[in-house]
Design an enzyme around this catalytic site. Structure first.
Site, PDB file in Angstrom:
ATOM      1  CG  ASN A 174     -12.935  -6.960  -7.446  1.00  0.00           C
ATOM      2  OD1 ASN A 174     -12.129  -6.078  -7.767  1.00  0.00           O
ATOM      3  ND2 ASN A 174     -13.514  -7.757  -8.316  1.00  0.00           N
ATOM      4  CB  VAL A 175     -13.177  -4.627  -0.958  1.00  0.00           C
ATOM      5  CG1 VAL A 175     -11.657  -4.527  -0.972  1.00  0.00           C
ATOM      6  CG2 VAL A 175     -13.800  -3.382  -1.590  1.00  0.00           C
ATOM      7  CG  ASP A 176     -17.184  -6.856  -5.302  1.00  0.00           C
ATOM      8  OD1 ASP A 176     -16.895  -6.341  -6.402  1.00  0.00           O
ATOM      9  OD2 ASP A 176     -17.030  -8.085  -5.068  1.00  0.00           O
ATOM     10  CG  HIS A 228      -6.405  -5.364  -2.534  1.00  0.00           C
ATOM     11  ND1 HIS A 228      -6.541  -4.879  -3.819  1.00  0.00           N
ATOM     12  CD2 HIS A 228      -5.112  -5.743  -2.415  1.00  0.00           C
ATOM     13  CE1 HIS A 228      -5.370  -4.956  -4.446  1.00  0.00           C
ATOM     14  NE2 HIS A 228      -4.494  -5.482  -3.613  1.00  0.00           N
ATOM     15  CB  THR A 283      -7.080  -6.330 -12.705  1.00  0.00           C
ATOM     16  OG1 THR A 283      -6.251  -5.465 -11.916  1.00  0.00           O
ATOM     17  CG2 THR A 283      -6.221  -7.407 -13.351  1.00  0.00           C
ATOM     18  CB  ALA A 290     -15.224 -10.457 -17.019  1.00  0.00           C
ATOM     19  CE1 TYR A 343     -12.169   3.494   2.121  1.00  0.00           C
ATOM     20  CE2 TYR A 343     -12.755   1.356   1.213  1.00  0.00           C
ATOM     21  CZ  TYR A 343     -11.858   2.404   1.324  1.00  0.00           C
ATOM     22  OH  TYR A 343     -10.664   2.365   0.645  1.00  0.00           O
ATOM     23  CB  CYS A 366     -11.984  -2.088  17.057  1.00  0.00           C
ATOM     24  SG  CYS A 366     -11.618  -0.946  18.396  1.00  0.00           S
TER      25      CYS A 366
HETATM   26  C1  BV8 Z   1       2.054  -2.739  -0.404  1.00  0.00           C
HETATM   27  C2  BV8 Z   1      -8.630  -1.750  -1.415  1.00  0.00           C
HETATM   28  C3  BV8 Z   1       3.951  -3.131   0.899  1.00  0.00           C
HETATM   29  C4  BV8 Z   1      -9.247  -0.506  -0.983  1.00  0.00           C
HETATM   30  C5  BV8 Z   1      -6.782  -1.361  -2.978  1.00  0.00           C
HETATM   31  C6  BV8 Z   1       4.637   3.854  -2.305  1.00  0.00           C
HETATM   32  C7  BV8 Z   1       4.318   3.611  -0.974  1.00  0.00           C
HETATM   33  C8  BV8 Z   1       3.690   2.438  -0.583  1.00  0.00           C
HETATM   34  C9  BV8 Z   1       3.374   1.480  -1.504  1.00  0.00           C
HETATM   35  C10 BV8 Z   1       3.678   1.752  -2.811  1.00  0.00           C
HETATM   36  C11 BV8 Z   1       4.302   2.899  -3.236  1.00  0.00           C
HETATM   37  N1  BV8 Z   1       4.457   2.841  -4.582  1.00  0.00           N
HETATM   38  C12 BV8 Z   1       3.946   1.688  -5.031  1.00  0.00           C
HETATM   39  C13 BV8 Z   1       3.483   1.028  -3.969  1.00  0.00           C
HETATM   40  C14 BV8 Z   1       2.843  -0.220  -3.985  1.00  0.00           C
HETATM   41  C15 BV8 Z   1       1.325   0.053  -4.072  1.00  0.00           C
HETATM   42  C16 BV8 Z   1       0.975   0.124  -5.538  1.00  0.00           C
HETATM   43  O1  BV8 Z   1       0.966  -0.875  -6.204  1.00  0.00           O
HETATM   44  N2  BV8 Z   1       0.719   1.330  -6.044  1.00  0.00           N
HETATM   45  C17 BV8 Z   1       0.432   1.451  -7.459  1.00  0.00           C
HETATM   46  C18 BV8 Z   1      -0.806   2.292  -7.673  1.00  0.00           C
HETATM   47  C19 BV8 Z   1       1.647   2.013  -8.133  1.00  0.00           C
HETATM   48  N3  BV8 Z   1       0.729  -1.092  -3.434  1.00  0.00           N
HETATM   49  C20 BV8 Z   1       0.429  -1.030  -2.138  1.00  0.00           C
HETATM   50  O2  BV8 Z   1       0.484  -0.037  -1.448  1.00  0.00           O
HETATM   51  C21 BV8 Z   1      -0.018  -2.370  -1.552  1.00  0.00           C
HETATM   52  N4  BV8 Z   1       0.720  -2.602  -0.366  1.00  0.00           N
HETATM   53  O3  BV8 Z   1       2.718  -2.620  -1.389  1.00  0.00           O
HETATM   54  O4  BV8 Z   1       2.566  -3.010   0.837  1.00  0.00           O
HETATM   55  C22 BV8 Z   1       4.477  -1.755   1.212  1.00  0.00           C
HETATM   56  C23 BV8 Z   1       4.031  -1.139   2.350  1.00  0.00           C
HETATM   57  C24 BV8 Z   1       4.573   0.115   2.672  1.00  0.00           C
HETATM   58  C25 BV8 Z   1       5.507   0.730   1.825  1.00  0.00           C
HETATM   59  C26 BV8 Z   1       5.902   0.081   0.638  1.00  0.00           C
HETATM   60  C27 BV8 Z   1       5.383  -1.166   0.335  1.00  0.00           C
HETATM   61  C28 BV8 Z   1      -1.497  -2.307  -1.198  1.00  0.00           C
HETATM   62  C29 BV8 Z   1      -2.321  -2.193  -2.456  1.00  0.00           C
HETATM   63  C30 BV8 Z   1      -3.815  -2.354  -2.118  1.00  0.00           C
HETATM   64  C31 BV8 Z   1      -4.491  -1.022  -2.201  1.00  0.00           C
HETATM   65  N5  BV8 Z   1      -5.937  -1.209  -2.012  1.00  0.00           N
HETATM   66  N6  BV8 Z   1      -8.077  -1.573  -2.748  1.00  0.00           N
HETATM   67  C32 BV8 Z   1     -10.448  -0.136  -1.806  1.00  0.00           C
HETATM   68  O5  BV8 Z   1     -10.945  -0.922  -2.623  1.00  0.00           O
HETATM   69  O6  BV8 Z   1     -10.910   1.004  -1.599  1.00  0.00           O
HETATM   70  S1  BV8 Z   1      -6.213  -1.390  -4.579  1.00  0.00           S
HETATM   71  C33 BV8 Z   1      -7.377  -0.793  -5.679  1.00  0.00           C
HETATM   72  O7  BV8 Z   1      -6.772  -0.915  -6.967  1.00  0.00           O
HETATM   73  C34 BV8 Z   1      -8.632  -1.641  -5.752  1.00  0.00           C
HETATM   74  O8  BV8 Z   1      -8.751  -2.605  -4.757  1.00  0.00           O
HETATM   75  C35 BV8 Z   1      -8.471  -2.408  -7.019  1.00  0.00           C
HETATM   76  O9  BV8 Z   1      -8.731  -3.716  -6.815  1.00  0.00           O
HETATM   77  C36 BV8 Z   1      -7.023  -2.247  -7.314  1.00  0.00           C
HETATM   78  C37 BV8 Z   1      -6.664  -2.442  -8.733  1.00  0.00           C
HETATM   79  O10 BV8 Z   1      -7.629  -1.762  -9.495  1.00  0.00           O
HETATM   80  P1  BV8 Z   1      -8.460  -2.677 -10.521  1.00  0.00           P
HETATM   81  O11 BV8 Z   1      -9.189  -3.721  -9.761  1.00  0.00           O
HETATM   82  O12 BV8 Z   1      -7.539  -3.134 -11.565  1.00  0.00           O
HETATM   83  O13 BV8 Z   1      -9.521  -1.654 -11.058  1.00  0.00           O
HETATM   84  P2  BV8 Z   1      -9.283  -0.550 -12.168  1.00  0.00           P
HETATM   85  O14 BV8 Z   1     -10.448   0.357 -12.120  1.00  0.00           O
HETATM   86  O15 BV8 Z   1      -7.891  -0.009 -12.044  1.00  0.00           O
HETATM   87  O16 BV8 Z   1      -9.290  -1.378 -13.534  1.00  0.00           O
HETATM   88  C38 BV8 Z   1     -10.452  -2.046 -13.957  1.00  0.00           C
HETATM   89  C39 BV8 Z   1     -10.098  -2.750 -15.242  1.00  0.00           C
HETATM   90  O17 BV8 Z   1     -11.229  -3.498 -15.653  1.00  0.00           O
HETATM   91  C40 BV8 Z   1      -9.762  -1.809 -16.383  1.00  0.00           C
HETATM   92  O18 BV8 Z   1      -8.549  -2.228 -16.993  1.00  0.00           O
HETATM   93  C41 BV8 Z   1     -10.926  -1.966 -17.369  1.00  0.00           C
HETATM   94  O19 BV8 Z   1     -10.490  -1.965 -18.718  1.00  0.00           O
HETATM   95  C42 BV8 Z   1     -11.433  -3.340 -17.030  1.00  0.00           C
HETATM   96  N7  BV8 Z   1     -12.860  -3.553 -17.235  1.00  0.00           N
HETATM   97  C43 BV8 Z   1     -13.883  -2.680 -17.017  1.00  0.00           C
HETATM   98  N8  BV8 Z   1     -15.063  -3.294 -17.270  1.00  0.00           N
HETATM   99  C44 BV8 Z   1     -14.757  -4.585 -17.625  1.00  0.00           C
HETATM  100  C45 BV8 Z   1     -13.363  -4.743 -17.610  1.00  0.00           C
HETATM  101  N9  BV8 Z   1     -12.756  -5.907 -17.921  1.00  0.00           N
HETATM  102  C46 BV8 Z   1     -13.555  -6.949 -18.256  1.00  0.00           C
HETATM  103  N10 BV8 Z   1     -14.894  -6.873 -18.282  1.00  0.00           N
HETATM  104  C47 BV8 Z   1     -15.532  -5.717 -17.986  1.00  0.00           C
HETATM  105  N11 BV8 Z   1     -16.878  -5.659 -18.038  1.00  0.00           N
END
Ligand code: BV8
Length: 252
Positions: free
Chosen positions: A110-112, A127, A196, A239, A71, A135
């Site tokens: 995003n966290v940036d 997020h 996203t 974008a 991080y 802490c």
């Molecule tokens: C929650 C912060 C309630 C950290 C992130 C089992 C147990 C627990 C939870 C779950 C479970 N099963 C499912 C869940 C829910 C889970 C979830 O959704 N899982 C998914 C993967 C299935 N969600 C959670 O856990 C959330 N909390 O549900 O709490 C709960 C609690 C306990 C138990 C049950 C429920 C918390 C989710 C937050 C996680 N933290 N980030 C860090 O950044 O390190 S999420 C992480 O993914 C990133 O933050 C990011 O923002 C997020 C999504 O990714 P994207 O932003 O979409 O990025 P990605 O690379 O995937 O895609 C980029 C896209 O851009 C692509 O499509 C590409 O084509 C496009 N692109 C690229 N270049 C361009 C472009 N588009 C336009 N222009 C360009 N130039």
């Protein structure tokens, strides 16, 4: 599907009339600022790690030094990055809406911190932020200085350890952020999903809330996603190229 130019024209027409606009952004909007997207393969010393596994409380508990190092290296990268035209054109839209008494809500996964750097004001960090650390003992927050941390795990001023102020998988999103997102999704005329993969919930679910109410929903993404066939317009592109054209056509 209509040509991109036709899609831009019709979305810009809706944007020129909109009273309330909500935007959800993901890592893709920061890609043109040189920040790797969340699911792009990791590079360098991180290439053998899966971000989805590292971004969890379990990974931090198992190896706080490794996760904090990851991080902090991302924090340094974010500090060094500049907003790109995708970020700055969203800030332009906010100013146009506000100047005519409209509403604009920017929900980001995003966290940036780049939206704030670009001048966006009503930013909801669903997020959390890599620029705020917390802490583990007292939950107190600090905003560390520009220097990379010297020690991992990072000692907190209160005798505990500092963790990044982000929401990990399995952790709840900040309730105020969820409330703001629900309010925006249930009141907007126009909902954009930008850069996203639309796979992480609850963030990926807000566009469907808006769509079900009859809001115009627009995806701007380089690749197709699970929501591409469930929005009014799915514009395939960068974008940083598409949003400036929307601003030009909508507010000329
Ligand atoms: C929650 C912060 C309630 C950290 C992130 C089992 C147990 C627990 C939870 C779950 C479970 N099963 C499912 C869940 C829910 C889970 C979830 O959704 N899982 C998914 C993967 C299935 N969600 C959670 O856990 C959330 N909390 O549900 O709490 C709960 C609690 C306990 C138990 C049950 C429920 C918390 C989710 C937050 C996680 N933290 N980030 C860090 O950044 O390190 S999420 C992480 O993914 C990133 O933050 C990011 O923002 C997020 C999504 O990714 P994207 O932003 O979409 O990025 P990605 O690379 O995937 O895609 C980029 C896209 O851009 C692509 O499509 C590409 O084509 C496009 N692109 C690229 N270049 C361009 C472009 N588009 C336009 N222009 C360009 N130039």
């Amino acid at each position: 599907m209509d040509s991109i130019a036709k899609q831009i024209e019709s979305v810009a027409a809706a944007l020129s009339r909109a009273r309330s606009v909500a935007v959800l952004t993901g890592a893709g909007i920061s890609a043109e600022s040189g920040i790797r997207t969340f699911r792009d393969t990791m590079e360098g010393l991180w290439k053998e790690f899966d971000p989805q596994k590292l971004a969890t409380p379990q990974a931090f508990a198992a190896d706080p030094a490794l996760v904090s190092r990851w991080y902090d290296s991302r924090r340094q990268g974010c500090r060094a990055a500049d907003p790109n035209p995708g970020h700055t054109s969203l800030a332009d839209i906010e100013r146009h809406l506000e100047s005519r008494g409209g509403r604009f809500t920017l929900l980001t996964q995003n966290v940036d911190g780049l939206h704030q750097k670009a001048g966006s004001r009503n930013v909801v960090e669903l997020h959390g932020s890599v620029h705020v650390w917390r802490c583990t003992k007292t939950d107190k927050e600090v905003t560390p200085g520009p220097e990379p941390f010297q020690q991992f795990p990072v000692p907190s001023p209160w005798g505990g350890t500092l963790r990044p102020g982000v929401v990990w998988f399995g952790e709840m999103l900040p309730p105020a952020a969820v409330e703001a997102a629900e309010d925006a999704a249930t009141t907007c005329d126009l909902f954009f999903s930008v850069g996203t993969s639309a796979v992480v919930y609850p963030a990926a679910g807000f566009v469907a809330v808006a769509h079900r109410r009859g809001a115009l929903t627009v995806e701007i993404n380089r690749d197709p996603t699970p929501i591409s066939s469930h929005v009014t317009h799915s514009i395939r592109g960068k974008a940083g190229e598409i949003i400036p054209q929307l601003v030009q056509h909508a507010f000329k």
